[in-house]
Design a protein around this motif. Structure first.
Motif, mmCIF file in Angstrom:
data_model
loop_
_atom_site.group_PDB
_atom_site.id
_atom_site.type_symbol
_atom_site.label_atom_id
_atom_site.label_comp_id
_atom_site.label_asym_id
_atom_site.label_seq_id
_atom_site.Cartn_x
_atom_site.Cartn_y
_atom_site.Cartn_z
ATOM 1 N N UNK A 152 0.847 -1.192 0.000
ATOM 2 C CA UNK A 152 0.000 0.000 0.000
ATOM 3 C C UNK A 152 0.880 1.239 0.000
ATOM 4 N N UNK A 153 0.672 2.114 -0.962
ATOM 5 C CA UNK A 153 1.481 3.336 -1.005
ATOM 6 C C UNK A 153 1.003 4.331 0.052
ATOM 7 N N UNK A 154 1.861 5.252 0.392
ATOM 8 C CA UNK A 154 1.499 6.318 1.328
ATOM 9 C C UNK A 154 0.869 7.462 0.534
ATOM 10 N N UNK A 155 -0.132 7.133 -0.234
ATOM 11 C CA UNK A 155 -0.811 8.102 -1.102
ATOM 12 C C UNK A 155 -2.300 8.071 -0.813
ATOM 13 N N UNK A 156 -3.014 8.989 -1.414
ATOM 14 C CA UNK A 156 -4.462 9.061 -1.278
ATOM 15 C C UNK A 156 -5.125 8.307 -2.428
ATOM 16 N N UNK A 157 -6.121 7.496 -2.128
ATOM 17 C CA UNK A 157 -6.888 6.786 -3.149
ATOM 18 C C UNK A 157 -7.806 7.787 -3.840
ATOM 19 N N UNK A 158 -7.709 7.894 -5.151
ATOM 20 C CA UNK A 158 -8.572 8.819 -5.884
ATOM 21 C C UNK A 158 -9.552 8.092 -6.796
ATOM 22 N N UNK A 213 -8.249 9.828 1.528
ATOM 23 C CA UNK A 213 -7.345 9.671 2.668
ATOM 24 C C UNK A 213 -7.870 8.644 3.661
ATOM 25 N N UNK A 214 -9.166 8.626 3.873
ATOM 26 C CA UNK A 214 -9.730 7.683 4.845
ATOM 27 C C UNK A 214 -9.830 6.276 4.278
ATOM 28 N N UNK A 264 -15.217 4.381 -13.633
ATOM 29 C CA UNK A 264 -14.557 4.354 -12.338
ATOM 30 C C UNK A 264 -15.328 5.222 -11.356
ATOM 31 N N UNK A 265 -15.011 5.045 -10.090
ATOM 32 C CA UNK A 265 -15.539 5.898 -9.032
ATOM 33 C C UNK A 265 -14.422 6.842 -8.621
ATOM 34 N N UNK A 266 -14.724 8.137 -8.573
ATOM 35 C CA UNK A 266 -13.741 9.146 -8.191
ATOM 36 C C UNK A 266 -14.010 9.578 -6.753
ATOM 37 N N UNK A 267 -12.935 9.661 -5.940
ATOM 38 C CA UNK A 267 -13.075 10.083 -4.548
ATOM 39 C C UNK A 267 -12.450 11.458 -4.334
ATOM 40 N N UNK A 268 -13.041 12.226 -3.449
ATOM 41 C CA UNK A 268 -12.453 13.504 -3.073
ATOM 42 C C UNK A 268 -11.185 13.227 -2.265
ATOM 43 N N UNK A 277 -7.555 4.618 2.267
ATOM 44 C CA UNK A 277 -6.310 3.902 1.999
ATOM 45 C C UNK A 277 -6.128 2.701 2.922
ATOM 46 N N UNK A 278 -6.565 2.769 4.162
ATOM 47 C CA UNK A 278 -6.407 1.654 5.084
ATOM 48 C C UNK A 278 -7.450 0.561 4.878
ATOM 49 N N UNK A 279 -8.518 0.871 4.163
ATOM 50 C CA UNK A 279 -9.623 -0.077 4.040
ATOM 51 C C UNK A 279 -9.725 -0.754 2.671
ATOM 52 N N UNK A 280 -9.025 -0.241 1.682
ATOM 53 C CA UNK A 280 -9.194 -0.775 0.326
ATOM 54 C C UNK A 280 -7.967 -1.558 -0.117
ATOM 55 N N UNK A 281 -8.148 -2.350 -1.156
ATOM 56 C CA UNK A 281 -7.048 -3.068 -1.789
ATOM 57 C C UNK A 281 -6.568 -2.249 -2.978
ATOM 58 N N UNK A 282 -5.273 -2.054 -3.060
ATOM 59 C CA UNK A 282 -4.684 -1.267 -4.130
ATOM 60 C C UNK A 282 -4.404 -2.175 -5.325
ATOM 61 N N UNK A 283 -4.759 -1.709 -6.514
ATOM 62 C CA UNK A 283 -4.553 -2.476 -7.742
ATOM 63 C C UNK A 283 -3.112 -2.320 -8.222
ATOM 64 N N UNK A 284 -2.603 -3.352 -8.876
ATOM 65 C CA UNK A 284 -1.265 -3.316 -9.442
ATOM 66 C C UNK A 284 -1.273 -3.923 -10.824
ATOM 67 N N UNK A 285 -0.164 -3.764 -11.543
ATOM 68 C CA UNK A 285 -0.063 -4.305 -12.891
ATOM 69 C C UNK A 285 1.383 -4.684 -13.182
#
Length: 145
Positions: A32-38, A65-66, A56-60, A68-76
């Motif tokens: 998980x990156x130290x970034x904000x999920x957008x 910020x809230x 896609x779904x766009x987040x503010x 990032x701890x709850x979601x799975x980050x996609x990779x390729x």
């Protein structure tokens, strides 16, 4: 998860790689990156000109910020054609060995054994080529690609 091979193929194309061997990873495979999920729930057909053509779904910023701890980050992974992913296994060689193929005993395509299967080096700089030449009993090299 809606993240799949079609999404990975588009991302590889956008990054300038061939989409042929694109592989999608979910579940925060690369961490998980130290970034904000957008963006979330990205769904591409693979034919879009850019990511903005996908659903896609766009987040503010605050929502992202809230999450990032709850979601799975996609990779390729965008492996060049001919490269064998590490998950492939065989019994034709001993992992870690290298060889020259399709040339003479002094030149050719450098291959390495991974999980019992010969694979070409997908990227090789001069320092790595020098090590490979020494491992094959040579002291000099002309060039590498």
């Amino acid at each position: 998860s809606s993240w799949d091979e079609k999404d990975a193929k588009l991302i590889c194309k956008l990054l300038g790689f061939s989409p042929d061997n694109a592989k999608a990873y979910s579940g925060s495979y690369y961490g998980k990156p130290a970034k904000t999920i957008m963006l979330s729930d990205v769904q591409c057909s693979g034919e879009e000109a850019g990511l903005d053509g996908c659903a896609y779904t766009f987040y503010s910023l605050n929502e992202g910020k809230t999450l990032i701890d709850m979601v799975h980050v996609a990779g390729v992974s965008c492996l060049p054609a001919g490269c064998i992913p590490a998950s492939v296994s065989g019994s034709e060689c001993t992992s870690g060995n290298i060889r020259l193929d399709s040339g003479s005993n002094k030149d050719g395509n450098l291959q390495y054994c991974i999980n019992g299967t010969w694979s070409p080096f997908c990227s090789l700089e001069l320092d790595e080529a020098s090590v490979a030449c020494r491992e094959n009993g040579f002291t000099d090299y002309d060039w590498a690609a």
